[in-house]
Design a protein around this motif. Structure first.
Motif, PDB file in Angstrom:
ATOM      1  N   PHE A  46      -6.815   7.886   3.898  1.00 48.48           N
ATOM      2  CA  PHE A  46      -6.661   6.490   3.489  1.00 48.48           C
ATOM      3  C   PHE A  46      -7.849   5.631   3.916  1.00 48.48           C
ATOM      4  O   PHE A  46      -7.830   4.411   3.745  1.00 48.48           O
ATOM      5  N   LEU A  47      -8.882   6.222   4.481  1.00 47.28           N
ATOM      6  CA  LEU A  47     -10.005   5.456   5.005  1.00 47.28           C
ATOM      7  C   LEU A  47     -10.824   4.846   3.870  1.00 47.28           C
ATOM      8  O   LEU A  47     -10.935   5.402   2.774  1.00 47.28           O
ATOM      9  N   GLY A  48     -11.409   3.699   4.156  1.00 48.24           N
ATOM     10  CA  GLY A  48     -12.321   3.072   3.208  1.00 48.24           C
ATOM     11  C   GLY A  48     -11.628   2.530   1.971  1.00 48.24           C
ATOM     12  O   GLY A  48     -10.522   1.977   2.031  1.00 48.24           O
ATOM     13  N   ASP A  49     -12.299   2.691   0.822  1.00 45.36           N
ATOM     14  CA  ASP A  49     -11.792   2.186  -0.448  1.00 45.36           C
ATOM     15  C   ASP A  49     -10.770   3.161  -1.002  1.00 45.36           C
ATOM     16  O   ASP A  49     -11.107   4.110  -1.705  1.00 45.36           O
ATOM     17  N   CYS A  50      -9.508   2.920  -0.698  1.00 52.05           N
ATOM     18  CA  CYS A  50      -8.444   3.860  -1.044  1.00 52.05           C
ATOM     19  C   CYS A  50      -8.315   4.059  -2.546  1.00 52.05           C
ATOM     20  O   CYS A  50      -7.977   5.146  -3.007  1.00 52.05           O
ATOM     21  N   ARG A  51      -8.615   3.032  -3.331  1.00 55.08           N
ATOM     22  CA  ARG A  51      -8.396   3.098  -4.775  1.00 55.08           C
ATOM     23  C   ARG A  51      -9.637   3.512  -5.566  1.00 55.08           C
ATOM     24  O   ARG A  51      -9.658   3.388  -6.787  1.00 55.08           O
ATOM     25  N   SER A  52     -10.649   4.010  -4.902  1.00 48.51           N
ATOM     26  CA  SER A  52     -11.898   4.335  -5.596  1.00 48.51           C
ATOM     27  C   SER A  52     -11.718   5.417  -6.648  1.00 48.51           C
ATOM     28  O   SER A  52     -12.459   5.477  -7.631  1.00 48.51           O
ATOM     29  N   ASP A  53     -10.735   6.302  -6.472  1.00 43.28           N
ATOM     30  CA  ASP A  53     -10.523   7.401  -7.423  1.00 43.28           C
ATOM     31  C   ASP A  53      -9.346   7.154  -8.353  1.00 43.28           C
ATOM     32  O   ASP A  53      -8.833   8.078  -8.979  1.00 43.28           O
TER      33      ASP A  53
END
Length: 586
Positions: free
Chosen positions: A272-279
């Motif tokens: 869940f680290l960083g930009d969780c929705r990037s994918d």
């Protein structure tokens, strides 16, 4: 000698490296709180404690957009960030440095924030409970301008306004007192003011791991969630609601979890680290980082979102990722100012778009007794504190009904073998409103019967009972671990039954976001299985495990001979009925 010389060179070289290069400490946001002038609306300041952050080449992002460096200041291990609410929106904030990303935390730009007392600002009262000495909150009558009136009262009594929950017309004051006698005298005077509805005295212990007990472990953890048809529900959602080409469009839902933190070093939460929705759409968790995986917040959040086959727990909403619209699980506590902070955080989250609030906490009044007539000795508060909390909670639910009638709150019934619905005993579960769902706990029985047999599960002895409880769910879960594939410790209590129900309600809303709280309760109870033995007579003094199931809560009474018996959560059937209900409307 040569070996010592080489070791010295290695150590010297390592010391010369930038901190972020040779530090084994991961990048983590451990604390986030509003600081500076908490009543300032034009520019809001936030103080963060970030571990593993080097001196140079770091960046903070809010909603994916980089925060300008001139708006940030780092000093004494803290990062101070200034945000203009007119130029930004509430959302996930995280840090990046040298290819690393921290855990995302939820930064709310709404205006409800309260201050927690330090160790030097608390004392023991006559009941032996820890209480705030110089911090109180005033609930101002709704006919008055709360901000203006609180400043007037502060000036009159030599106090200072330091926090606020504006939607509830509630303002926190710091008094110029040094002992409880002086505080109580001032509270009596301020409480008699015509413009003051109630005074809230905070007695919550900030570090309590509330609503948990694990005196008896379940025989087989996989049979605990089986009693609520957990896997059947996941399979139904995946099979019936494909992301593409399906006849039902699902909708993203935000869930607010009133807990302190989550351990992002645990495999259950490591991705869940960083930009969780990037994918693309998926379940995301936003929370402060905890230092161990067996904390209350980590376990509660894990029931929603822990990775499957990761490190102990398995999250229901995480199991829907392949087809789901993406759920946001926001773990937020505002500050360590006890119940007042819980309400402040809840108000902010609702204003930030949360549809489901998970309250795995509750308190009993001093003198409350259990079903055996014995006095409860844990999670108790004095009468004067309970009166203030009751008024604050009443204001919250009135505001919720008036401004956000589509939001639901899911509350644990408690683990004191007591009564959940008596307002002289327990809060907040005793409130009667369509928007509050109360969850009790059950466990697997020792009988070899089918899952839909009423005796498949039995009431967990510690769970609070009575007709205010809407439904029961499995009370025992496995906690997260630090090693992938390792079996976690067993955690039991209504705290962990509550997110099963809250997660299910979120999934039901994702299918039909127009569902109202009353409709959700009807679907939840109509789909429920029965639990417990059949009696010739109704239990005395309404000592039911839950509110009896009414004939109107069954689609066909002839198909359900156990009408009147207590309700056990059926996650699969609840989703099925939600889909059927939506199709009938169409």
């Amino acid at each position: 000698m040569k070996q010592k010389y080489l070791i010295g060179l290695v150590l010297a070289f390592a010391a010369a490296l930038p901190f972020s290069v040779h530090s084994a400490q991961p990048l983590r946001v451990e604390q986030l709180q509003r600081c500076g002038d908490r009543l300032q609306a034009d520019v809001q300041e936030f103080c963060l404690r970030v571990s593993g952050l080097g001196e140079e080449n770091w960046q903070a992002r809010l909603n994916g957009a980089p925060i300008k460096h001139e708006a940030m200041q780092r000093e004494d291990g803290q990062v101070r960030i200034r945000i203009n609410p007119g130029e930004s929106e509430s959302g996930p904030l995280w840090f990046e440095q040298d290819g690393q990303s921290s855990n995302p935390v939820w930064l709310s730009l709404k205006g409800s924030h309260v201050v927690a007392a330090t160790d030097k600002e608390v004392a023991k009262n006559m009941d032996g409970l820890t209480t705030y000495v110089d911090l109180i909150s005033l609930i101002i009558e709704e006919s008055h301008d709360g901000a203006k009136e609180s400043r007037r009262l502060a000036e009159k009594y030599g106090a200072t306004v330091v926090g606020a929950i504006p939607p509830l017309n509630t303002y926190q004051l710091r008094l110029t007192v040094t002992d409880l006698d002086a505080r109580d005298a001032l509270v009596l005077r301020m409480g008699s003011e015509v413009s003051v509805d109630a005074v809230v005295i905070e007695e919550s212990g900030a570090e309590e791991s509330v609503e948990s007990e694990s005196s008896r472990e379940p025989a087989a953890d996989d049979e605990e969630w089986a009693s609520n048809r957990f896997l059947d529900a996941v399979n139904f959602y995946q099979r019936r609601l494909p992301r593409k080409g399906g006849d039902i469009e699902t909708h993203p839902i935000r869930i607010g979890v009133i807990e302190r933190d989550v351990d992002f070093d645990a495999p259950d939460f490591a991705d869940f680290l960083g930009d969780c929705r990037s994918d693309g759409p998926r379940t995301c968790v936003y929370a402060r980082d905890a230092d161990k995986p067996d904390g209350h917040g980590t376990t509660v959040a894990g029931v929603f979102a822990a990775a499957w086959n990761g490190g102990g727990n398995s999250g229901f909403l995480r199991g829907l990722d392949k087809v789901g619209p993406g759920f946001e699980v926001i773990v937020e506590r505002n500050s360590d100012a006890g119940i007042t902070a819980n309400i402040a955080a809840s108000v902010n989250l609702v204003e930030d778009g949360v549809r489901v609030l998970n309250w795995s906490w509750g308190i009993h009044r001093v003198g409350a007794i259990d079903i055996n007539g014995k006095e409860i000795d844990s999670l108790v508060r004095s009468g004067i504190a309970m009166s203030g909390y009751e008024e604050l909670l009443e204001e919250f639910f009135l505001w919720l009904r008036r401004e956000h009638p589509d939001v639901v709150v899911v509350n644990s019934a408690g683990n004191a073998s007591s009564y959940s619905g008596r307002d002289e005993y327990r809060l907040p579960s005793s409130f009667v409103t369509d928007q509050l769902f109360v969850v009790g706990g059950h466990e697997r029985s020792d009988k070899d019967v089918a899952v839909d047999d009423p005796t498949y599960a039995v009431k967990r002895s510690a769970s609070n009972i009575d007709m205010r409880v809407d439904v029961t769910a499995a009370a025992c879960v496995l906690g997260s671990t630090m090693k992938k594939g390792e079996r976690g410790d067993v955690h039991c209590g209504t705290s962990y039954a509550t997110p099963l129900v809250a997660g299910l309600l979120a999934a039901m809303m994702s299918i039909d976001p127009e569902l109202e709280p009353e409709q959700l309760r009807m679907l939840l109870r109509r789909s429920a299985m029965t639990i417990g033995e059949e009696y010739d007579f109704e239990p005395v003094e309404a000592d039911d495990l839950t509110a009896p199931i009414l004939p109107s809560e069954r689609s066909n009474e002839l198909d359900h001979p156990d009408v009147g018996r207590s309700a056990r959560l059926d996650m699969y059937k609840a989703l099925d009925l939600t889909v059927q209900s939506l199709e009938r409307v169409r």
